[in-house]
Design an enzyme around this catalytic site. Sequence first.
Site, PDB file in Angstrom:
ATOM      1  N   ALA A  73       0.882  -1.375  -0.068  1.00  0.00           N
ATOM      2  CA  ALA A  73      -0.003   0.228  -0.069  1.00  0.00           C
ATOM      3  C   ALA A  73       0.802   1.018   0.002  1.00  0.00           C
ATOM      4  CB  ALA A  73      -0.819  -0.166   1.304  1.00  0.00           C
ATOM      5  N   THR A  74       2.072   1.351   0.354  1.00  0.00           N
ATOM      6  CA  THR A  74       2.747   2.571   0.437  1.00  0.00           C
ATOM      7  C   THR A  74       3.269   2.773  -0.972  1.00  0.00           C
ATOM      8  OG1 THR A  74       3.801   1.883   2.548  1.00  0.00           O
ATOM      9  CG2 THR A  74       5.276   3.309   1.185  1.00  0.00           C
ATOM     10  N   ASN A 153      -5.925   3.600  10.823  1.00  0.00           N
ATOM     11  CA  ASN A 153      -5.086   2.443  11.272  1.00  0.00           C
ATOM     12  C   ASN A 153      -4.912   2.336  12.828  1.00  0.00           C
ATOM     13  OD1 ASN A 153      -3.584   4.611   9.980  1.00  0.00           O
ATOM     14  ND2 ASN A 153      -1.748   3.606  10.838  1.00  0.00           N
ATOM     15  N   GLN A 181      -7.467  -0.553   5.540  1.00  0.00           N
ATOM     16  CA  GLN A 181      -7.596  -1.082   6.949  1.00  0.00           C
ATOM     17  C   GLN A 181      -9.161  -1.467   6.980  1.00  0.00           C
ATOM     18  OE1 GLN A 181      -6.255  -1.592   9.709  1.00  0.00           O
ATOM     19  NE2 GLN A 181      -4.052  -0.902   9.112  1.00  0.00           N
ATOM     20  N   ALA A 202      -1.967  -6.771   0.858  1.00  0.00           N
ATOM     21  CA  ALA A 202      -2.368  -8.098   1.366  1.00  0.00           C
ATOM     22  C   ALA A 202      -2.096  -8.333   2.851  1.00  0.00           C
ATOM     23  CB  ALA A 202      -1.597  -9.326   0.589  1.00  0.00           C
ATOM     24  N   HIS A 203      -0.932  -7.689   3.276  1.00  0.00           N
ATOM     25  CA  HIS A 203      -0.772  -8.362   4.604  1.00  0.00           C
ATOM     26  C   HIS A 203      -1.575  -7.862   5.889  1.00  0.00           C
ATOM     27  CE1 HIS A 203       1.794  -4.756   6.615  1.00  0.00           C
ATOM     28  NE2 HIS A 203       1.551  -4.449   5.378  1.00  0.00           N
ATOM     29  N   THR A 242       8.820  -7.415 -12.876  1.00  0.00           N
ATOM     30  CA  THR A 242       8.383  -8.908 -13.042  1.00  0.00           C
ATOM     31  C   THR A 242       7.446  -8.900 -11.848  1.00  0.00           C
ATOM     32  OG1 THR A 242      10.533  -9.548 -13.814  1.00  0.00           O
ATOM     33  CG2 THR A 242       9.132 -11.342 -12.577  1.00  0.00           C
ATOM     34  N   CYS A 341       3.515   3.278  14.206  1.00  0.00           N
ATOM     35  CA  CYS A 341       4.360   3.548  12.655  1.00  0.00           C
ATOM     36  C   CYS A 341       5.466   4.003  13.128  1.00  0.00           C
ATOM     37  CB  CYS A 341       3.315   3.982  11.654  1.00  0.00           C
ATOM     38  SG  CYS A 341       2.445   2.922  11.110  1.00  0.00           S
TER      39      CYS A 341
END
Length: 417
Positions: A73-74, A153, A181, A202-203, A242, A341
């Site tokens: 997301a960053t 978040n 979030q 994804a995480h 890739t 963060c």
Amino acid sequence: MKTPIYMDNHATTPIDPRVLEAMMPYLTTAFGNAASRNHLYGWEAEAAVDEARQKVAELLGCSAGEIVFTSGATESDNLAIMGAARHYRERGNHVVTCATEHKAVLDSCAELEREGFEVTVLAPDAYGQISPEQVAGALTERTILVTLMLANNEIGTVHRLGEIAAVCRPRGVVVHTDAVQGVGKVPFDVESFGVDLASITAHKIYGPKGCGALYVRGKSPRVRLSPLIHGGGHERGLRSGTLNVPGIVGLGKACELAKAELPEESKRLRRLRNRLHEGIVSRIDGVRLNGYPLPSIDAEGNLEGPEWRLPGNLNVSFGGVEGEALITGIRDVAVSSGAACTSASIEPSHVQKAIGVPDELAYSAIRFGLGRFNTEAEVDYTIGEVVRAVCELRTAGADPTDRRPGAIRAADPPQSG
Ligand SMILES: *Cc1c(COP(=O)(O)O)cnc(C)c1O
């Protein structure tokens, strides 16, 4: 019960075993490059990416061709914000955002300022929301982009994003949301919310780290971006490099599970979260809830009104205790302070500051992030740990002559649990 209990699911989530199982072949035998056109290895990788793209699109309510895979997301936030601003620079140079955004958004906006853009950072109300009227008031002839997160978040506040996008889009302003979030946790789709760009990773939804996506509206209107990464022209030229095939497969599976399980899982998390809050405030005083009031729910966890807070989020401060000491004190539960963060800094988080939490309480903010694998037994254990640690710290720092309400004094001992 295994300790430490993981209750920091806003920071990251464990990979769901079903996600790992889907990924495994692409980490081992099916290792092909999705861009290889001449053999089976390439074709099977490409087919897996196509299927994953479809699953991501289904969660977001868009078409597969509108998904760009990224490293997380960053990167998605950087691509959306800098990519849109740079592309639409001829139209204007003004960007609108909010003080409680993630650093990936705020720092992308700061970079735009260095390039000569003007950025308006709106101040949220005491719950962390900004109003559609505030956004309308900030728009000028020169505004090209509004970027506003779906859900926060730290304090879990859900923005009135649909209403805000409705103010922007008739004026031709591109709307980006950092949906990290909120997606898979609260109802969201790009059509009914009317957003043009949406970042996910994804995480945060039980997939692997290092893989995310950006939704880029393909029609009515088609949104254009200047790419940040140049190379082989992958992802329609928007993100060369890739493809991370196993990561993308994991993201796809994570999206599929999130979509299927959202209705039941959000009810379960609401019940657990409200139980955690109730368990704490019924045993100790001087507890401040940071962010939106908890929704009222029935016994099954169904909502009895609107919901402006993530179902798994609880953010509370404890009068008279120091945050770091408390986090160390509840050593069997993995949680974080509000300043997750930027935990290297001793400043209270920018989010707590933006919603006006007094400094001494902002320092003691604890963020609980309940997730898919947390159980009721873990919640009850956590209540006991928090109550014990707060009591110990208050007793240690207690001044028996201090009679201020909610001040540094020992709390009543825990009743049970
Ligand atoms: C975690 C998070 C990000 C960053 O995502 P990465 O995939 O870790 O780069 C961005 N925005 C929000 C709101 C987040 O919670």
